[in-house]
Write a protein that holds these residues in place. Structure first.
Motif, PDB file in Angstrom:
ATOM      1  N   LEU A  15     -16.365  -5.053   6.182  1.00 25.17           N
ATOM      2  CA  LEU A  15     -15.749  -5.420   7.461  1.00 25.17           C
ATOM      3  C   LEU A  15     -15.544  -4.171   8.305  1.00 25.17           C
ATOM      4  CD1 LEU A  15     -13.022  -8.047   6.471  1.00 25.17           C
ATOM      5  CD2 LEU A  15     -15.189  -8.476   7.639  1.00 25.17           C
ATOM      6  N   GLU A  16     -15.951  -4.254   9.566  1.00 23.11           N
ATOM      7  CA  GLU A  16     -15.751  -3.167  10.515  1.00 23.11           C
ATOM      8  C   GLU A  16     -15.454  -3.773  11.875  1.00 23.11           C
ATOM      9  OE1 GLU A  16     -17.870   1.034  11.750  1.00 23.11           O
ATOM     10  OE2 GLU A  16     -19.166  -0.705  11.331  1.00 23.11           O
ATOM     11  N   ASN A  17     -14.289  -3.426  12.444  1.00 22.22           N
ATOM     12  CA  ASN A  17     -13.856  -3.996  13.736  1.00 22.22           C
ATOM     13  C   ASN A  17     -13.862  -5.520  13.695  1.00 22.22           C
ATOM     14  OD1 ASN A  17     -13.611  -1.387  14.873  1.00 22.22           O
ATOM     15  ND2 ASN A  17     -15.806  -1.376  15.356  1.00 22.22           N
ATOM     16  N   ASN A  18     -13.360  -6.060  12.558  1.00 18.40           N
ATOM     17  CA  ASN A  18     -13.251  -7.505  12.345  1.00 18.40           C
ATOM     18  C   ASN A  18     -14.596  -8.221  12.309  1.00 18.40           C
ATOM     19  OD1 ASN A  18     -10.380  -7.559  12.216  1.00 18.40           O
ATOM     20  ND2 ASN A  18     -10.312  -7.394  14.461  1.00 18.40           N
ATOM     21  N   LYS A  19     -15.665  -7.482  12.139  1.00 19.28           N
ATOM     22  CA  LYS A  19     -16.989  -8.077  12.029  1.00 19.28           C
ATOM     23  C   LYS A  19     -17.584  -7.722  10.672  1.00 19.28           C
ATOM     24  CE  LYS A  19     -19.900  -7.953  15.374  1.00 19.28           C
ATOM     25  NZ  LYS A  19     -20.818  -7.460  16.445  1.00 19.28           N
ATOM     26  N   LYS A  20     -18.276  -8.689  10.071  1.00 21.61           N
ATOM     27  CA  LYS A  20     -18.896  -8.456   8.779  1.00 21.61           C
ATOM     28  C   LYS A  20     -20.284  -7.856   8.979  1.00 21.61           C
ATOM     29  CE  LYS A  20     -18.689 -10.446   4.213  1.00 21.61           C
ATOM     30  NZ  LYS A  20     -18.255 -11.602   3.415  1.00 21.61           N
ATOM     31  N   VAL A  21     -20.522  -6.749   8.308  1.00 20.10           N
ATOM     32  CA  VAL A  21     -21.788  -6.028   8.408  1.00 20.10           C
ATOM     33  C   VAL A  21     -22.521  -6.141   7.078  1.00 20.10           C
ATOM     34  CG1 VAL A  21     -22.883  -3.795   8.861  1.00 20.10           C
ATOM     35  CG2 VAL A  21     -20.770  -4.419  10.060  1.00 20.10           C
ATOM     36  N   SER A  71     -13.506  -1.951   5.457  1.00 18.46           N
ATOM     37  CA  SER A  71     -12.739  -2.568   4.374  1.00 18.46           C
ATOM     38  C   SER A  71     -13.562  -3.674   3.741  1.00 18.46           C
ATOM     39  CB  SER A  71     -11.420  -3.126   4.902  1.00 18.46           C
ATOM     40  OG  SER A  71     -11.667  -4.151   5.859  1.00 18.46           O
ATOM     41  N   ASN A  72     -13.026  -4.224   2.635  1.00 17.08           N
ATOM     42  CA  ASN A  72     -13.645  -5.362   1.957  1.00 17.08           C
ATOM     43  C   ASN A  72     -15.120  -5.106   1.632  1.00 17.08           C
ATOM     44  OD1 ASN A  72     -13.216  -7.940   0.852  1.00 17.08           O
ATOM     45  ND2 ASN A  72     -14.172  -8.943   2.610  1.00 17.08           N
ATOM     46  N   VAL A  73     -15.388  -3.933   1.042  1.00 12.52           N
ATOM     47  CA  VAL A  73     -16.762  -3.535   0.746  1.00 12.52           C
ATOM     48  C   VAL A  73     -17.208  -4.176  -0.565  1.00 12.52           C
ATOM     49  CG1 VAL A  73     -18.342  -1.587   0.606  1.00 12.52           C
ATOM     50  CG2 VAL A  73     -16.183  -1.333   1.844  1.00 12.52           C
ATOM     51  N   LYS A  74     -18.336  -4.882  -0.531  1.00 10.39           N
ATOM     52  CA  LYS A  74     -18.800  -5.631  -1.698  1.00 10.39           C
ATOM     53  C   LYS A  74     -20.310  -5.513  -1.826  1.00 10.39           C
ATOM     54  CE  LYS A  74     -15.234  -9.238  -1.096  1.00 10.39           C
ATOM     55  NZ  LYS A  74     -14.508  -8.992  -2.361  1.00 10.39           N
ATOM     56  N   LEU A  75     -20.801  -5.860  -3.032  1.00  9.46           N
ATOM     57  CA  LEU A  75     -22.242  -5.979  -3.209  1.00  9.46           C
ATOM     58  C   LEU A  75     -22.548  -7.233  -4.013  1.00  9.46           C
ATOM     59  CD1 LEU A  75     -23.588  -5.280  -6.248  1.00  9.46           C
ATOM     60  CD2 LEU A  75     -22.874  -2.993  -5.659  1.00  9.46           C
ATOM     61  N   ASP A  82     -16.916  -5.620  -6.258  1.00 11.57           N
ATOM     62  CA  ASP A  82     -16.158  -4.926  -5.220  1.00 11.57           C
ATOM     63  C   ASP A  82     -16.375  -3.421  -5.339  1.00 11.57           C
ATOM     64  OD1 ASP A  82     -15.030  -7.278  -4.223  1.00 11.57           O
ATOM     65  OD2 ASP A  82     -13.335  -7.168  -5.607  1.00 11.57           O
ATOM     66  N   PHE A  83     -16.566  -2.765  -4.198  1.00 10.47           N
ATOM     67  CA  PHE A  83     -16.529  -1.299  -4.175  1.00 10.47           C
ATOM     68  C   PHE A  83     -15.078  -0.847  -4.316  1.00 10.47           C
ATOM     69  CE2 PHE A  83     -20.690  -1.932  -2.538  1.00 10.47           C
ATOM     70  CZ  PHE A  83     -21.368  -0.720  -2.512  1.00 10.47           C
ATOM     71  N   PHE A  84     -14.864   0.360  -4.800  1.00 11.14           N
ATOM     72  CA  PHE A  84     -13.526   0.921  -4.886  1.00 11.14           C
ATOM     73  C   PHE A  84     -13.467   2.227  -4.118  1.00 11.14           C
ATOM     74  CE2 PHE A  84     -15.903   2.125  -8.699  1.00 11.14           C
ATOM     75  CZ  PHE A  84     -15.760   3.504  -8.741  1.00 11.14           C
ATOM     76  N   LYS A  85     -12.271   2.570  -3.661  1.00  5.73           N
ATOM     77  CA  LYS A  85     -12.095   3.821  -2.936  1.00  5.73           C
ATOM     78  C   LYS A  85     -12.216   4.973  -3.937  1.00  5.73           C
ATOM     79  CE  LYS A  85     -11.244   5.685   1.110  1.00  5.73           C
ATOM     80  NZ  LYS A  85      -9.934   5.625   1.763  1.00  5.73           N
ATOM     81  N   ASN A  86     -13.197   5.825  -3.704  1.00  3.31           N
ATOM     82  CA  ASN A  86     -13.458   6.935  -4.617  1.00  3.31           C
ATOM     83  C   ASN A  86     -12.475   8.065  -4.327  1.00  3.31           C
ATOM     84  OD1 ASN A  86     -14.473   9.171  -6.023  1.00  3.31           O
ATOM     85  ND2 ASN A  86     -16.585   8.520  -5.766  1.00  3.31           N
ATOM     86  N   LYS A  87     -11.547   8.292  -5.252  1.00  2.23           N
ATOM     87  CA  LYS A  87     -10.496   9.288  -5.031  1.00  2.23           C
ATOM     88  C   LYS A  87     -11.024  10.717  -5.086  1.00  2.23           C
ATOM     89  CE  LYS A  87      -8.695   9.773  -9.783  1.00  2.23           C
ATOM     90  NZ  LYS A  87      -7.493   9.620 -10.626  1.00  2.23           N
ATOM     91  N   LYS A 109     -13.892  11.694  -3.490  1.00  7.28           N
ATOM     92  CA  LYS A 109     -14.686  11.994  -2.299  1.00  7.28           C
ATOM     93  C   LYS A 109     -14.046  11.357  -1.069  1.00  7.28           C
ATOM     94  CE  LYS A 109     -18.990  11.891  -4.992  1.00  7.28           C
ATOM     95  NZ  LYS A 109     -20.290  11.208  -5.185  1.00  7.28           N
ATOM     96  N   LYS A 110     -13.949  12.103  -0.002  1.00 10.33           N
ATOM     97  CA  LYS A 110     -13.310  11.637   1.216  1.00 10.33           C
ATOM     98  C   LYS A 110     -14.126  10.526   1.887  1.00 10.33           C
ATOM     99  CE  LYS A 110     -11.362  13.361   5.574  1.00 10.33           C
ATOM    100  NZ  LYS A 110     -11.205  14.552   6.456  1.00 10.33           N
ATOM    101  N   ASN A 111     -13.399   9.476   2.337  1.00  9.85           N
ATOM    102  CA  ASN A 111     -14.002   8.364   3.082  1.00  9.85           C
ATOM    103  C   ASN A 111     -15.198   7.755   2.347  1.00  9.85           C
ATOM    104  OD1 ASN A 111     -12.197   8.716   5.274  1.00  9.85           O
ATOM    105  ND2 ASN A 111     -13.519  10.320   6.127  1.00  9.85           N
ATOM    106  N   THR A 112     -15.093   7.655   1.014  1.00 11.23           N
ATOM    107  CA  THR A 112     -16.207   7.139   0.225  1.00 11.23           C
ATOM    108  C   THR A 112     -15.781   5.951  -0.621  1.00 11.23           C
ATOM    109  OG1 THR A 112     -17.247   9.326   0.116  1.00 11.23           O
ATOM    110  CG2 THR A 112     -17.946   7.712  -1.518  1.00 11.23           C
ATOM    111  N   TYR A 113     -16.600   4.897  -0.562  1.00 11.97           N
ATOM    112  CA  TYR A 113     -16.426   3.718  -1.411  1.00 11.97           C
ATOM    113  C   TYR A 113     -17.571   3.702  -2.422  1.00 11.97           C
ATOM    114  CZ  TYR A 113     -13.148   2.095   2.142  1.00 11.97           C
ATOM    115  OH  TYR A 113     -12.092   1.990   3.004  1.00 11.97           O
ATOM    116  N   SER A 114     -17.242   3.440  -3.687  1.00  7.88           N
ATOM    117  CA  SER A 114     -18.238   3.467  -4.761  1.00  7.88           C
ATOM    118  C   SER A 114     -18.263   2.139  -5.498  1.00  7.88           C
ATOM    119  CB  SER A 114     -17.925   4.596  -5.746  1.00  7.88           C
ATOM    120  OG  SER A 114     -17.882   5.846  -5.097  1.00  7.88           O
ATOM    121  N   ALA A 115     -19.414   1.808  -6.054  1.00  2.00           N
ATOM    122  CA  ALA A 115     -19.556   0.609  -6.880  1.00  2.00           C
ATOM    123  C   ALA A 115     -20.462   0.916  -8.057  1.00  2.00           C
ATOM    124  CB  ALA A 115     -20.129  -0.546  -6.068  1.00  2.00           C
TER     125      ALA A 115
END
Length: 283
Positions: A86-92, A41-45, A53-58, A60-66
């Motif tokens: 964010l993944e498992n409450n950790k920022k990557v 979640s909270n995917v950004k560049l 902000d990235f958006f959920k690409n409707k 493509k499955k499980n894909t975020y696009s920016a």
């Protein structure tokens, strides 16, 4: 229309892929970045001064696009694009290299009297107001994709003036052509490049009768110098519907259609933008 090459730059076995449409980009072009991964979640560049902000690409499955628009005036240099989520409450954090190169746009050299370059006080207030109103709209964002099909050109005719042509007055770069001009005699039907909500339907000093469509996630298409507008602000328009008729309203020398795009508030080459946007649906 040439194809957009998607470059896969990172791939892990746990269904993770980070892709970028190109890592060498011309100024005023648009870059597409995508992350395919579950449970994030909270995917950004971050790029230079832009935070997107990235958006959920409707499509493509499980894909975020920016969509990363590169300004016409962006310095030609090597840059680092930083992606976070964010993944498992950790920022990557992940990083990608991006090189901005000169689009080599043509120039028009114009030598005129300095008096003719001086602004006319009687129209300064109007043009400033219209510009501020438009920029406020372009910088706003509808947080969902409002289209289902690929983008198309607003009419099928000869391009009479390409995007990006520099206007050099007395040896100084004063402006550039901010859209693509299509040949269109008075009264030619102009169609919507794709579905969206009309955000501007107004007569303006420079662009004359103008329709601007919000397609969602910061994507706007613009249609200027119309003789007739068929839609008003707030209307939902579908791809291919006739939004108005071409004309010569505004500051022009003859009838034509000026077609332009804004992405995340930044003016970009509309024909390149269409190629990139259409690649959102391609697997």
């Amino acid at each position: 229309m040439k194809k957009i090459l998607i470059i896969q730059v990172i791939l892990f076995c746990n269904l993770f892929a980070l892709t970028i449409s190109q890592n060498v980009v011309k100024n005023a072009n648009t870059v597409l970045l995508e992350i395919q991964k579950e449970n994030i979640s909270n995917v950004k560049l971050t790029f230079h001064t832009q935070n997107i902000d990235f958006f959920k690409n409707k499509f493509k499955k499980n894909t975020y696009s920016a969509l990363l628009p590169i300004s016409y005036y962006q310095k030609k240099d090597n840059y680092r694009v930083i992606i976070s989520y964010l993944e498992n409450n950790k920022k990557v954090f992940k990083g990608l290299n991006l090189k901005v190169v000169d689009g080599k746009y043509k120039s028009e050299v114009i030598n005129v009297s300095k008096k003719k370059l001086k602004p006319n006080p009687s129209r300064v207030a109007r043009t400033k107001k219209e510009y501020a109103e438009a920029i406020k709209i372009y910088k706003s964002k509808t947080n969902k994709i409002l289209w289902d099909e690929e983008f198309i050109y607003p009419l099928n005719s000869k391009i009479t003036s390409n995007f990006g042509t520099k206007r050099v007055y007395n040896g100084m770069l004063k402006s550039y052509h901010s859209g693509t001009d299509f040949r269109a005699k008075n009264g030619t039907p102009i169609i919507a490049s794709n579905s969206g909500i009309v955000k501007i339907a107004q007569n303006r000093f420079y662009s004359g009768n103008s329709i601007v469509i919000d397609h969602g996630f910061g994507v706007y298409s613009c249609y200027f110098h119309l003789s007739l507008m068929n839609y008003k602000v707030g209307d939902f328009i579908k791809k291919g519907e006739i939004l108005g008729l071409s004309g010569s309203t505004g500051r022009v020398t003859g009838p034509h259609l000026h077609f332009s795009f804004r992405i995340n508030g930044i003016q970009v080459d509309p024909l390149n933008a269409i190629e990139v946007l259409n690649s959102l649906k391609k697997q």
